[in-house]
Design a protein around this motif. Structure first.
Motif, mmCIF file in Angstrom:
data_model
loop_
_atom_site.group_PDB
_atom_site.id
_atom_site.type_symbol
_atom_site.label_atom_id
_atom_site.label_comp_id
_atom_site.label_asym_id
_atom_site.label_seq_id
_atom_site.Cartn_x
_atom_site.Cartn_y
_atom_site.Cartn_z
ATOM 1 N N TYR A 239 2.321 3.530 -7.301
ATOM 2 C CA TYR A 239 1.803 2.817 -6.138
ATOM 3 C C TYR A 239 2.698 1.643 -5.765
ATOM 4 O O TYR A 239 3.392 1.095 -6.615
ATOM 5 C CB TYR A 239 0.408 2.240 -6.449
ATOM 6 N N ARG B 144 -1.112 -7.881 4.277
ATOM 7 C CA ARG B 144 -0.693 -6.735 5.098
ATOM 8 C C ARG B 144 0.437 -7.067 6.073
ATOM 9 O O ARG B 144 1.010 -6.168 6.671
ATOM 10 C CB ARG B 144 -1.884 -6.207 5.904
ATOM 11 N N GLU C 154 -1.754 5.390 2.297
ATOM 12 C CA GLU C 154 -2.593 4.240 1.958
ATOM 13 C C GLU C 154 -3.745 4.657 1.066
ATOM 14 O O GLU C 154 -4.421 5.648 1.323
ATOM 15 C CB GLU C 154 -3.123 3.559 3.219
ATOM 16 N N ALA C 155 -3.941 3.887 0.010
ATOM 17 C CA ALA C 155 -5.084 4.072 -0.885
ATOM 18 C C ALA C 155 -6.147 3.056 -0.472
ATOM 19 O O ALA C 155 -5.834 2.001 0.084
ATOM 20 C CB ALA C 155 -4.672 3.861 -2.333
ATOM 21 N N SER C 156 -7.390 3.357 -0.763
ATOM 22 C CA SER C 156 -8.465 2.445 -0.391
ATOM 23 C C SER C 156 -9.558 2.467 -1.443
ATOM 24 O O SER C 156 -9.465 3.188 -2.439
ATOM 25 C CB SER C 156 -9.035 2.842 0.980
ATOM 26 N N GLY C 157 -10.576 1.675 -1.228
ATOM 27 C CA GLY C 157 -11.752 1.671 -2.074
ATOM 28 C C GLY C 157 -11.474 1.401 -3.537
ATOM 29 O O GLY C 157 -10.618 0.581 -3.887
ATOM 30 N N GLU D 35 -10.030 3.177 -5.827
ATOM 31 C CA GLU D 35 -8.660 3.479 -6.267
ATOM 32 C C GLU D 35 -7.748 2.276 -6.028
ATOM 33 O O GLU D 35 -7.028 1.832 -6.931
ATOM 34 C CB GLU D 35 -8.119 4.705 -5.533
ATOM 35 N N ALA D 36 -7.769 1.738 -4.814
ATOM 36 C CA ALA D 36 -6.907 0.604 -4.474
ATOM 37 C C ALA D 36 -7.264 -0.622 -5.301
ATOM 38 O O ALA D 36 -6.373 -1.333 -5.788
ATOM 39 C CB ALA D 36 -7.006 0.296 -2.979
ATOM 40 N N ARG E 28 -12.284 -5.604 -4.341
ATOM 41 C CA ARG E 28 -12.659 -4.719 -3.221
ATOM 42 C C ARG E 28 -12.962 -5.477 -1.940
ATOM 43 O O ARG E 28 -12.593 -5.026 -0.856
ATOM 44 C CB ARG E 28 -13.850 -3.864 -3.603
ATOM 45 N N LEU F 190 -9.709 -6.254 -0.105
ATOM 46 C CA LEU F 190 -8.768 -5.163 0.191
ATOM 47 C C LEU F 190 -8.341 -5.082 1.659
ATOM 48 O O LEU F 190 -7.180 -4.739 1.918
ATOM 49 C CB LEU F 190 -9.334 -3.812 -0.263
ATOM 50 N N PRO F 191 -9.201 -5.374 2.629
ATOM 51 C CA PRO F 191 -8.735 -5.287 4.019
ATOM 52 C C PRO F 191 -7.523 -6.176 4.314
ATOM 53 O O PRO F 191 -6.748 -5.885 5.222
ATOM 54 C CB PRO F 191 -9.960 -5.709 4.838
ATOM 55 N N ALA G 88 -2.519 -4.392 1.011
ATOM 56 C CA ALA G 88 -2.075 -3.022 1.253
ATOM 57 C C ALA G 88 -1.736 -2.372 -0.088
ATOM 58 O O ALA G 88 -1.078 -2.993 -0.927
ATOM 59 C CB ALA G 88 -0.855 -2.999 2.170
#
Length: 147
Positions: A57, A63, A92-95, A97-98, A130, A133-134, A137
């Motif tokens: 990753y 961002r 892009e990974a999210s949630g 996982e990220a 979490r 995260l927004p 990145a």
């Protein structure tokens, strides 16, 4: 020395070195080549490649980095080293996982200025990460040929 000059110097050194594989739960510095959003010109930046659960990753604490915008626009990239190019695709990974990847990176990081760049504490839990995260990145890398 400005940040662009510093990055260029570090990228040149890393490009001439053997490719370092990141250890599971850690990271290795590599040169990532993206394509410029406007010009399509190759852009090289030294970044940490994080290894978690057998995957690699890229992580940014914010961002608004050029390399992030470049990957959002064109997800094809390459990892460069003295051995050559490793063509990759960045998704892009999210949630969860990220959040787990960010927690892994922070736990392995020992550079104070890099830790301070994140909007969370170094010992933040994935649940705490979490909600932030927004603003960050996280990209999952895959070999372009194995997609």
């Amino acid at each position: 020395m400005d940040i662009r000059a510093m990055n260029a110097e570090m990228a040149a050194k890393l490009s001439d070195a053997p490719a370092e594989t990141p250890p599971e739960g850690g990271y290795a510095l590599r040169v990532v080549e993206t394509r410029g959003r406007s010009t399509g010109t190759p852009r090289q930046v030294p970044l940490a490649v994080v290894a978690r659960s057998g995957r690699h990753y890229l992580v940014s604490p914010v961002r608004d980095r050029d390399w992030v915008a470049n990957l959002v626009g064109t997800p094809e990239c390459a990892l460069l080293s003295a051995a050559g190019r490793q063509e990759c695709h960045a998704e892009e990974a999210s949630g969860a996982e990220a959040a787990e990847v960010v927690a892994t990176y922070l736990a392995a990081m020992a550079v104070p200025w890099a830790i301070k760049a994140f909007p969370v504490a170094q010992d933040a839990t994935p649940t705490q990460i979490r909600e932030h995260l927004p603003a960050m990145a996280v990209f999952r890398l895959s070999d372009k040929d194995k997609r």
